[in-house]
Design an enzyme around this catalytic site. Structure first.
Site, PDB file in Angstrom:
ATOM      1  N   LYS A   1     101.156 144.738 -63.005  1.00  0.00           N
ATOM      2  CA  LYS A   1     101.837 144.917 -64.296  1.00  0.00           C
ATOM      3  C   LYS A   1     101.161 146.048 -65.057  1.00  0.00           C
ATOM      4  O   LYS A   1     100.055 145.894 -65.571  1.00  0.00           O
ATOM      5  CB  LYS A   1     101.789 143.644 -65.136  1.00  0.00           C
ATOM      6  CG  LYS A   1     102.756 143.748 -66.316  1.00  0.00           C
ATOM      7  CD  LYS A   1     102.414 142.877 -67.488  1.00  0.00           C
ATOM      8  CE  LYS A   1     101.523 143.542 -68.500  1.00  0.00           C
ATOM      9  NZ  LYS A   1     102.082 144.717 -69.174  1.00  0.00           N
TER      10      LYS A   1
ATOM     11  N   GLY B   1      90.996 145.645 -69.560  1.00  0.00           N
ATOM     12  CA  GLY B   1      91.505 145.795 -70.918  1.00  0.00           C
ATOM     13  C   GLY B   1      90.501 145.253 -71.914  1.00  0.00           C
ATOM     14  O   GLY B   1      89.305 145.173 -71.623  1.00  0.00           O
TER      15      GLY B   1
ATOM     16  N   THR C   1      88.343 142.842 -74.509  1.00  0.00           N
ATOM     17  CA  THR C   1      87.688 141.542 -74.359  1.00  0.00           C
ATOM     18  C   THR C   1      88.554 140.427 -74.957  1.00  0.00           C
ATOM     19  O   THR C   1      88.623 139.327 -74.410  1.00  0.00           O
ATOM     20  CB  THR C   1      86.292 141.593 -74.995  1.00  0.00           C
ATOM     21  OG1 THR C   1      85.501 142.510 -74.219  1.00  0.00           O
ATOM     22  CG2 THR C   1      85.601 140.240 -74.985  1.00  0.00           C
ATOM     23  N   ALA C   2      89.248 140.745 -76.053  1.00  0.00           N
ATOM     24  CA  ALA C   2      90.081 139.712 -76.683  1.00  0.00           C
ATOM     25  C   ALA C   2      91.147 139.214 -75.708  1.00  0.00           C
ATOM     26  O   ALA C   2      91.340 138.006 -75.525  1.00  0.00           O
ATOM     27  CB  ALA C   2      90.728 140.274 -77.949  1.00  0.00           C
TER      28      ALA C   2
ATOM     29  N   GLY D   1      91.050 139.624 -72.465  1.00  0.00           N
ATOM     30  CA  GLY D   1      90.345 139.064 -71.314  1.00  0.00           C
ATOM     31  C   GLY D   1      90.064 137.587 -71.504  1.00  0.00           C
ATOM     32  O   GLY D   1      90.241 136.778 -70.589  1.00  0.00           O
TER      33      GLY D   1
ATOM     34  N   GLU E   1      87.567 143.374 -66.279  1.00  0.00           N
ATOM     35  CA  GLU E   1      86.816 144.554 -66.732  1.00  0.00           C
ATOM     36  C   GLU E   1      87.184 144.746 -68.181  1.00  0.00           C
ATOM     37  O   GLU E   1      88.305 145.152 -68.490  1.00  0.00           O
ATOM     38  CB  GLU E   1      87.230 145.798 -65.928  1.00  0.00           C
ATOM     39  CG  GLU E   1      86.964 145.712 -64.454  1.00  0.00           C
ATOM     40  CD  GLU E   1      85.492 145.718 -64.109  1.00  0.00           C
ATOM     41  OE1 GLU E   1      84.639 145.886 -65.005  1.00  0.00           O
ATOM     42  OE2 GLU E   1      85.193 145.537 -62.921  1.00  0.00           O
TER      43      GLU E   1
ATOM     44  N   CYS F   1      86.377 152.588 -71.374  1.00  0.00           N
ATOM     45  CA  CYS F   1      85.694 151.347 -71.746  1.00  0.00           C
ATOM     46  C   CYS F   1      84.174 151.481 -71.760  1.00  0.00           C
ATOM     47  O   CYS F   1      83.502 150.859 -72.569  1.00  0.00           O
ATOM     48  CB  CYS F   1      86.107 150.223 -70.802  1.00  0.00           C
ATOM     49  SG  CYS F   1      86.035 150.715 -69.078  1.00  0.00           S
TER      50      CYS F   1
ATOM     51  N   GLU G   1      84.301 147.460 -80.545  1.00  0.00           N
ATOM     52  CA  GLU G   1      84.830 148.562 -79.750  1.00  0.00           C
ATOM     53  C   GLU G   1      85.956 149.246 -80.519  1.00  0.00           C
ATOM     54  O   GLU G   1      86.911 148.590 -80.948  1.00  0.00           O
ATOM     55  CB  GLU G   1      85.359 148.028 -78.424  1.00  0.00           C
ATOM     56  CG  GLU G   1      85.820 149.126 -77.508  1.00  0.00           C
ATOM     57  CD  GLU G   1      86.195 148.605 -76.128  1.00  0.00           C
ATOM     58  OE1 GLU G   1      86.960 147.634 -76.045  1.00  0.00           O
ATOM     59  OE2 GLU G   1      85.709 149.193 -75.135  1.00  0.00           O
TER      60      GLU G   1
END
Ligand SMILES: NC(=O)c1ccc[n+]([C@@H]2O[C@H](COP(=O)([O-])OP(=O)(O)OC[C@H]3O[C@@H](n4cnc5c(N)ncnc54)[C@H](O)[C@@H]3O)[C@@H](O)[C@H]2O)c1
Length: 886
Positions: A180, A233, A235-236, A238, A255, A289, A390
């Site tokens: 996706k 993508g 962290t939120a 993730g 990641e 990132c 970030e």
């Protein structure tokens, strides 16, 4: 404007709903393509196609080399689309053309490298030579197998490369994929799908479905037919993916975000460091990132650095991404631009000093576009939000520090741990700093360097798992352990016996590799034997008593030039320190082979020495069962007592002070390479020692015969050993110089040793080990005293075997019932002991009466009990036997 469709089951199709969305050029804000928008029905179709393809084995069932060939075709097709891919990537993702043009190259390189590795070097199947389980013999191996349907959720910063990083390791290891792409940047993943189709990757193996993260992503992460989700993508998101994947316990690799520290030490080359900080943060507008968005600068060079860095940032040209002169293109979207603007406002409010940038940029000749100036905040404190969160844009925080330790502490003061850099002209110092930072990647004097065979991934909240390299392939496989039992018989499988009343183990393996030379003068075989073993520097290990009897010197003489010395400090009932002392001596003398001259104490110590010499470290490192996978330091054993048998056994009994008991090394590989039975070596043995060590051999023989592991070969050896001992022991007690009887005793001891090595011992040994550990009772004496009591304890569980013992001991069993004969065997052992003057009671060998209970509790846990004819489970029963022997 081009129209892109979904790629499901090898076909390009419209969304079931017919819906489309537009892909935008972020440099002009103009639409560049329409794209079919996947929703529930399409996602389910893609998953079903991937599931069917996986389960059919059309891809997972191919040999890795066959998959390699297909992936090479895929790489060729990507190469043919190279210019289109680069241009589309640049236009859609805002990557400057200078960067985007490398993306097909990197993608092809990775695909070829990693699939070749998967086909030629990846450990698909591995034998485990020593399993670590002594009770389940068999072949052990592991296979690495694909996980199944793997979902790749791709970010918008490097849409093509990230899709390749997900697809290739999954495909190379036999999985099928559903990719996706990010909604902003769906195009290049669909061009990759065209390449996969052209390459003939089977239908359903690769599926690409652009759509909204919220809707499509949720189905992908919760669908029961999906086995793994790999996501790159924020962290939120993730965290959310991990949570969703948990409902069906999918494998997850993530990641995620970063706030990486680029540490400039005071000895750095300034122009290099400034360039490293510039490239490390402003590449691709900071939308990488692992960007070094916190530049930590030593206070010694801070002012100079900040001035140079400001100038360098201001010299960067922001422009349309496909203009070859642009250094920075646009941010990916309006939303991302707003985020960056918000953080710059926050930074100012927090008191950071904005020294350059901090504003949008208008590009000449273009209306619109999400351009933003390279922005530097100086005097940033690490606790500020702009240093902790970030931003994902061209905004860098410069933070001052005073010492290397403080720099590392600041670097680690973050929820993230993805990348980082150190700039220094001192490699050792830079490596020290790099080691201290808790992060998945550190670059020294460089930044943003990835490599196909080098893993990438995050510590802390920067992720789970690794991409790239062998580690990346492992993430797409799961490990299957296969145990193929040696024993295909229910009565031979020891663990099955746990649920059965019949504990007898019927099958057996016979592996007794010690070469034996026996007879008067057998010692002369030693020089040939040692030479055959390839040794030039043999060390003699012995104890003071044996040395005093002149036996070690006899051996030294026979070894002539092969001997490098005699070490005679081995005590009775050796402990781990005894082994370590002898090992040190052997290391000092660079001994390449050991000759043990002595009783069980010397031979057991030598076994420990041979293991420790070969495998390194200390004796305590090696106390275990069946874990040696190579031949040990060569060992020739010359027994000098009447019964240890250790010269041919696979066990070394060593006292561990730490454990407070005797522990074992048990392994076929510790059996001496050769044993020399020369009666001259036992003729100096005093009577008391002759008797007690002979009873050790007797106990070996009786317990091997009655063990649940007993077998026909060992039974024969044990019975003959019992006969030889009962006939010859009185003779050697009467005349220690009776050479023939001495030799017969040695042969009996060796046969009993072989017998118990294969068939094991039992409770009498468990009890004797305990008496030895707690009260230093000589092993043979303790064995002898408890043996008849244990035989009576076993009478109903080994009646037939004990009756045979009676016959071997010369009891006239004619007319006796089997049980009577069995009990007569115990009596006959006691008669023999009386005849030869063996102590009959534990009170006579130094055990206090109030110590018996403690002994019982220790003895119940001895390994030897496992093989006893009658199950030993109750400490009170063992206490009772100790009392009888008291
Ligand atoms: N690994 C095995 O298969 C195995 C089997 C049985 C016993 N063991 C172990 O062996 C140890 C006991 O060994 P052991 O009973 O043979 O006694 P030992 O090696 O402890 O020797 C006992 C004493 O006899 C003296 N001695 C030995 N031979 C002599 C000789 N020919 N002339 C004069 N003096 C001599 C020694 O100097 C020593 O002081 C125990 O630790 C026991 O656990 C091991």
């Amino acid at each position: 404007m081009e129209n892109y469709k979904l790629f499901i089951n090898g076909e390009f199709v419209d969304a079931a709903s017919g819906k489309t969305f537009e892909a935008i050029d972020p440099g002009t804000e103009q639409p560049i393509a329409t794209v079919a928008q996947a929703a529930k029905a399409d996602v389910e179709a893609a998953i079903a196609a991937a599931r069917k393809a996986f389960d059919s084995g059309i891809w997972s069932g191919l040999a890795p080399s066959a998959r390699l060939a297909k992936i090479q075709d895929f790489a060729d097709q990507i190469a043919q689309q190279g210019l289109r891919l680069a241009a589309t990537e640049s236009q859609n993702a805002g990557q400057i053309m200078n960067l985007a043009k490398f993306m097909p190259l990197l993608s092809i390189g990775y695909a070829r490298n990693i699939s070749l590795y998967a086909a030629t070097k990846f450990p698909w199947q591995e034998e485990i030579p020593a399993s670590g389980n002594a009770f389940g013999p068999g072949r052990e191996f592991i296979r690495r197998e694909p996980i199944g349907v793997c979902v790749g959720i791709i970010p918008w910063n490097f849409p093509m490369l990230m899709a390749i990083w997900k697809m290739i390791p999954a495909l190379a290891t036999g999985n099928t994929v559903v990719i996706k792409p990010a909604s902003y940047t769906p195009l290049t993943a669909l061009i990759l799908a065209e390449a996969a189709k052209a390459a003939g990757i089977p239908n359903g193996v690769v599926n690409v479905i652009p759509g909204s993260g919220g809707e499509v992503g949720k189905i992908l992460c919760t669908h029961p037919d999906v086995d793994k989700v790999a996501f790159t993508g924020s962290t939120a998101i993730g965290r959310e993916i991990m949570r969703m994947a948990s409902s069906t316990v999918k494998k997850v690799t993530l990641e995620l975000g970063g706030k990486s520290a680029n540490i400039i030490l005071d000895d750095a080359d300034m122009s290099l460091a400034v360039e490293g900080a510039t490239y490390g943060t402003f590449s691709h507008q900071g939308q990488i990132c692992e960007s070094g968005t916190r530049v930590l600068v030593s206070s010694k060079i801070y002012d100079q650095f900040v001035e140079m860095f400001k100038k360098r940032a201001e010299a960067l040209r922001v422009g349309y991404q496909m203009d070859p002169t642009s250094h920075l293109g646009p941010l990916v979207s309006k939303e991302q631009l707003a985020t960056v603007e918000g953080y710059v406002k926050t930074g100012k409010e927090e008191g950071a000093e904005l020294i350059t940038g901090g504003k949008r940029v208008e590009v000449k000749g273009i209306k619109g576009g999400y351009y933003y100036a390279p922005t530097v905040f100086a005097n940033v404190k690490n606790k500020m939000r702009i240093a902790q969160e970030e931003i994902f844009g061209p905004v860098v925080c410069v933070i001052k520090y005073d010492s290397d330790e403080e720099a590392v502490a600041i670097a680690n003061d973050s929820i993230y741990g993805l990348g980082g850099g150190v700039f220094s002209s001192n490699t050792a110092r830079a490596e020290r700093v790099a080691r201290g930072v808790r992060t998945g990647t550190m670059w020294i004097n460089n930044y943003h360097i990835f490599a196909d065979f080098c893993p990438f991934g995050g510590y802390k909240q920067s992720g789970v798992g690794r991409e790239l390299g062998a580690a990346g392939l492992h993430e797409y496989t799961q490990v299957k352990r296969v145990h193929a039992s040696y024993v295909a018989d229910r009565n031979t499988n020891m663990n099955f016996s746990l649920l059965s009343d019949n504990k007898r183990v019927e099958g057996f393996g016979y592996n007794c590799p010690t070469a034996v030379n026996a007879g008067h003068g057998a010692l002369s075989s030693i020089s040939k034997t040692i030479a055959d073993l390839g040794c030039r520097r043999a060390l003699i290990l012995t104890d003071p008593g044996v040395r005093k009897a002149g036996l070690a010197d006899l051996v030294k003489n026979a070894l002539a030039d092969f001997c490098v010395g005699i070490y005679d400090k081995i005590p009775p009932d050796p402990d781990l320190e005894s082994v370590d002392g002898a090992t040190d001596a052997a290391r000092e003398l660079r001994a390449d082979g050991i000759v043990s001259v002595g009783g069980g104490s010397v031979i057991d110590t030598t076994k420990g020495v041979c293991v420790t010499l070969k495998n390194g470290g200390k004796a305590n490192d090696h106390l275990n069962f069946l874990v040696l996978t190579e031949p040990q330091t060569p060992h020739i054993a010359i027994p000098t007592t009447a019964g240890t048998g250790s010269e041919v056994t696979n066990v070394s009994v060593l006292t561990s002070k730490g454990a407070g008991r005797k522990l074992f090394i048990v392994d076929t590989r510790i059996m001496p390479n050769a044993a020399i039975l020369d009666p001259r070596f036992t003729m100096t043995l005093p009577n008391a020692m002759t008797v007690s060590t002979a009873m050790d051999a007797m106990t070996h023989a009786v317990e091997a015969l009655t063990s649940i592991m007993s077998n026909q070969i060992c039974d024969g050896q044990a019975l003959h050993a019992i006969r030889l001992i009962s006939e010859n022991l009185p003779l050697v007690v009467a005349d220690g110089k009776n050479e023939k009887a001495r030799l017969n005793m040695q042969i009996a001891a060796t046969m009993a040793g072989w017998a118990f090595t294969i068939a094991q011992v039992g409770l009498a040994h468990g009890m004797a080990h305990t008496a030895g550990t707690l009260y230093h009772v000589p092993h043979g004496a303790a064995c002898g005293i408890v043996l008849p009591k244990v035989m009576r304890y076993n009478v109903d569980h080994a009646t037939d075997k004990l009756a045979l013992v009676a016959q071997a001991l010369g009891v006239n069993t004619k007319g006796m019932k089997e049980r009577e004969a069995a009990l007569a065997a115990a009596d006959a052992i006691e008669d023999l002991m009386k005849k030869v003057g063996h102590p009959l009671r534990l009170r006579d060998v130094g055990i206090p009466e109030d110590g018996l209970m403690m002994c019982a509790f220790h003895a119940i846990a001895d390994t030897a009990d496992l093989f006893n004819a009658r199950p030993v489970n109750d400490p009170m029963e063992v206490f009772e036997i100790y009392k009888q022997a008291y």
